[in-house]
Design an enzyme around this catalytic site. Structure first.
Site, short mmCIF file in Angstrom:
data_model
loop_
_atom_site.label_atom_id
_atom_site.label_comp_id
_atom_site.label_asym_id
_atom_site.label_seq_id
_atom_site.Cartn_x
_atom_site.Cartn_y
_atom_site.Cartn_z
CD GLU A 1 -3.04 -0.92 0.14
OE1 GLU A 1 -3.15 0.18 -0.43
OE2 GLU A 1 -3.75 -1.91 -0.15
CB SER B 1 -52.73 -6.51 -3.37
OG SER B 1 -53.03 -6.86 -4.71
#
Length: 651
Positions: free
Chosen positions: A80, A350
């Site tokens: 990193e 519904s």
């Protein structure tokens, strides 16, 4: 010569100006208040009994750097930010190289963020690329560097980074993937973990083992290049399959993390709490969470969802407070952190009809008003033909009551009612009860074609569950800072928005979905779970080709459950049992030892025994049911069918 001298002076001036600016920035950072690392973004989550149920900042347990295997530390630094221990927050040489490569390639192919910058992004900032965010990142990175040692920064980074599958922090990741503490990791395991943060979704070994090993080998090669391991050590790696544990060892409620995420989202929406205060951490958040309800919901969800790749989401609300006592946003948080209860916008089918029928009662229809249930085509004002169908194309081919239409979830009756009233009435009613979604007034809205979240649907249903009082449906009841100062407290802003008579009549009609007295040309929609229910509930199901929902309540509890696929694949009709049984088992488990309650009949409401389907007087005890009316309307059992004299009806 003058030009050369001018250029030299300009370069010297520019260089000195750069040094002065840098020194000034570092001095400013040094004089700024010290950032809080362990409490950055951290909060304390309390349940309805004020008991602490969660403490952390997405990571459950802070791990000291001395308790992390040195191979992992070296691997992270190597892949990193190899100059991490040399630079002061920014790797200027790396930035220059990245800029050169990006210009050369004509696109962004390389980044140059340091571990310090990545850490700041994770705990304080979002990941947008605006200049404002980048400038803020730069200042915070400087503050981080001048106030903390490199080891403290690296420790914080390892405790906050995303390792995929819902795991934040090295402690969670190590235990999840390998069932080990970070100190006990092997070199191979350390390489795998160090490779994940570059793309947690793709490089975690649970989801993509081969990709994770490929990435781990890349990390290993960087360690060889940077002198952390030898070539011989690297060559001996990954000769055999690495066992992946892939589960949470502790006894934790997985779906509780959906509740936690929803709390954080709601916390950020409270305007009276500054965002900086949330970022700095130490916030105490008191919620409506009922751990027993949460555990019961999770148990029953997994019971009916463990043999499928369908997803499910549920919300359970205490109608008296509007507080969400339990929530699930999916079946497996580790696999997907998307919260389907609060973030998904789905057709509700519904379950939209109760809002329609409440409006119909207001406009003079009654529980026994009839429409003819038969296949019908409607000619709309724009010339289009709209032909709604009932489930499985089952029609009564005769007049049926509103109560029966609710029991059977008759679509033709619903569309006729919607067009009789005008679709704007349904939109107005939905807004009045608290639904926030934008709904278009059209004939199909009665069948739930408008999209909304389950949370939004719960707002509307809770107004029925309270007897007509609109309340804020939410998770947080109070927020305090670390010193105990109250920053926010929910106020009861109940607003009486419905007529108590019509609300009571509607709630009674919604009990017909489990009432065997309504068995006729088809069955009530929830008759299959009626035997599980020990008390009275107002219940309505909803479905589309891609969704199954059920919503039900009484004065003590409201619960809504959804089942469907994330990719909007069609569901199977056989899957409807999942949502219904999750709902029935959960709501009954939670109500079993409680006193049963129902709504008190208003003084202005009377009951009349009639045939459940036709609405006519009857001596058949198997078909008779109690219809409720506002006093004075029980003797005028009107048939609204007279409005529709033709098969093709103008909107």
């Amino acid at each position: 010569m003058k030009v050369l001298r001018f250029m030299m002076k300009s370069c010297i001036f520019g260089f000195l100006s750069f040094i002065i600016v840098i020194v000034g920035l570092y001095t400013y950072a040094y004089l700024s208040p010290k950032l809080e690392l362990r409490t950055a973004g951290q909060f304390y989550l309390y349940d309805s009994k004020d008991e602490l149920v969660y403490q952390g900042s997405k990571t459950r347990k802070w791990v000291d750097l001395e308790d992390v295997n040195y191979n992992l530390i070296n691997a992270v630094v190597s892949i990193e930010d190899k100059n991490f221990y040399k630079h002061h927050g920014f790797d200027y040489l790396r930035i220059a190289k990245a800029m050169y490569q990006n210009i050369k390639n004509g696109k962004i192919t390389q980044g140059a963020s340091t571990i310090s910058q990545q850490y700041i992004k994770n705990i304080y900032l979002d990941f947008n690329t605006s200049w404002k965010r980048k400038i803020e990142e730069a200042f915070l990175t400087l503050e981080l560097e001048v106030h903390f040692t490199k080891d403290e920064i690296l420790e914080g980074y390892l405790n906050n980074i995303n390792y995929g599958q819902g795991n934040y922090g090295i402690g969670n990741a190590s235990r999840y993937y390998f069932n080990k503490e970070p100190l006990d990791l092997t070199l191979e395991e350390a390489l795998i973990l160090a490779g994940i943060p570059n793309s947690p979704e793709y490089y975690n070994p649970k989801a993509n083992y081969d990709l994770s090993i490929k990435r781990a080998k890349m990390v290993g090669r960087s360690m060889v290049q940077n002198g952390y391991i030898t070539q011989e050590q690297f060559d001996s790696l990954f000769q055999e399959q690495i066992p992946i544990y892939g589960k949470i060892a502790e006894e934790n409620l997985d779906m509780l993390l959906y509740y936690q995420d929803a709390v954080m989202s709601e916390l950020k929406s409270i305007k009276t709490i500054p965002e900086k205060l949330i970022q700095n951490g130490g916030i105490k958040v008191y919620t409506y969470l009922d751990l027993n309800a949460q555990e019961t919901l999770e148990k029953n969800t997994l019971k009916y969802m463990n043999d499928t790749d369908l997803q499910s989401a549920s919300i359970i609300v205490d109608p008296k407070t509007g507080g969400i006592i339990a929530l699930s946003g999916g079946v497996n948080y580790a696999k997907s952190q998307f919260n389907r209860a609060t973030q998904a916008n789905r057709q509700v089918g519904s379950t939209m009809k109760p809002f329609l029928y409440y409006g119909a009662l207001e406009e003079g229809m009654t529980s026994s008003s009839t429409f003819n249930s038969q296949y019908t085509s409607f000619t709309l004002s724009n010339g289009n033909i709209y032909s709604p169908t009932n489930y499985a194309s089952i029609y009564a081919n005769k007049p049926i009551t509103m109560a029966a239409a609710i029991s059977f979830s008759d679509n033709v009756y619903a569309v006729k009612t919607n067009m009789f009233l005008g679709p704007e009435k349904l939109v107005d009613t939905a807004k009045r009860v608290g639904i926030k979604a934008k709904l278009d007034p059209n004939p199909s809205l009665a069948l739930g074609t408008g999209g909304m979240s389950i949370l939004d649907l719960a707002r509307g249903y809770n107004t029925f569950a309270t007897g007509g009082y609109k309340k804020e449906v939410n998770l947080i009841r109070r927020v305090e800072d670390s010193e105990g100062n109250v920053l926010y407290e929910k106020k009861d802003l109940s607003e009486f928005v419905l007529n108590e008579n019509y609300t009571y009549i509607l709630n009674e009609m919604l009990t017909t979905t489990t009432n065997s007295q309504f068995k006729d040309y088809t069955n009530p929609t929830c008759l299959s779970i009626a035997s599980k229910l020990s008390r009275k509930y107002a219940v309505k199901t909803g479905s589309s080709s891609k969704d199954y929902l059920i919503a039900g309540y009484n004065p003590d509890i409201l619960m809504i459950t959804w089942v469907g696929y994330d990719d909007n694949r069609d569901t199977s009709s056989a899957d409807s049992y999942r949502s219904r049984n999750i709902w029935a088992d959960t709501i009954e488990d939670l109500q079993r030892d409680q006193e049963a309650h129902w709504y008190e009949t208003p003084d202005n409401v009377v009951g009349v025994v009639l045939d459940s389907v036709s609405g006519k007087t009857t001596n058949d005890t198997k078909k008779a049911t109690l219809f409720y009316y506002v006093k004075g309307t029980e003797n005028d059992i009107s048939n609204a069918e007279k409005v529709f004299k033709e098969e093709n009806i103008q909107e």
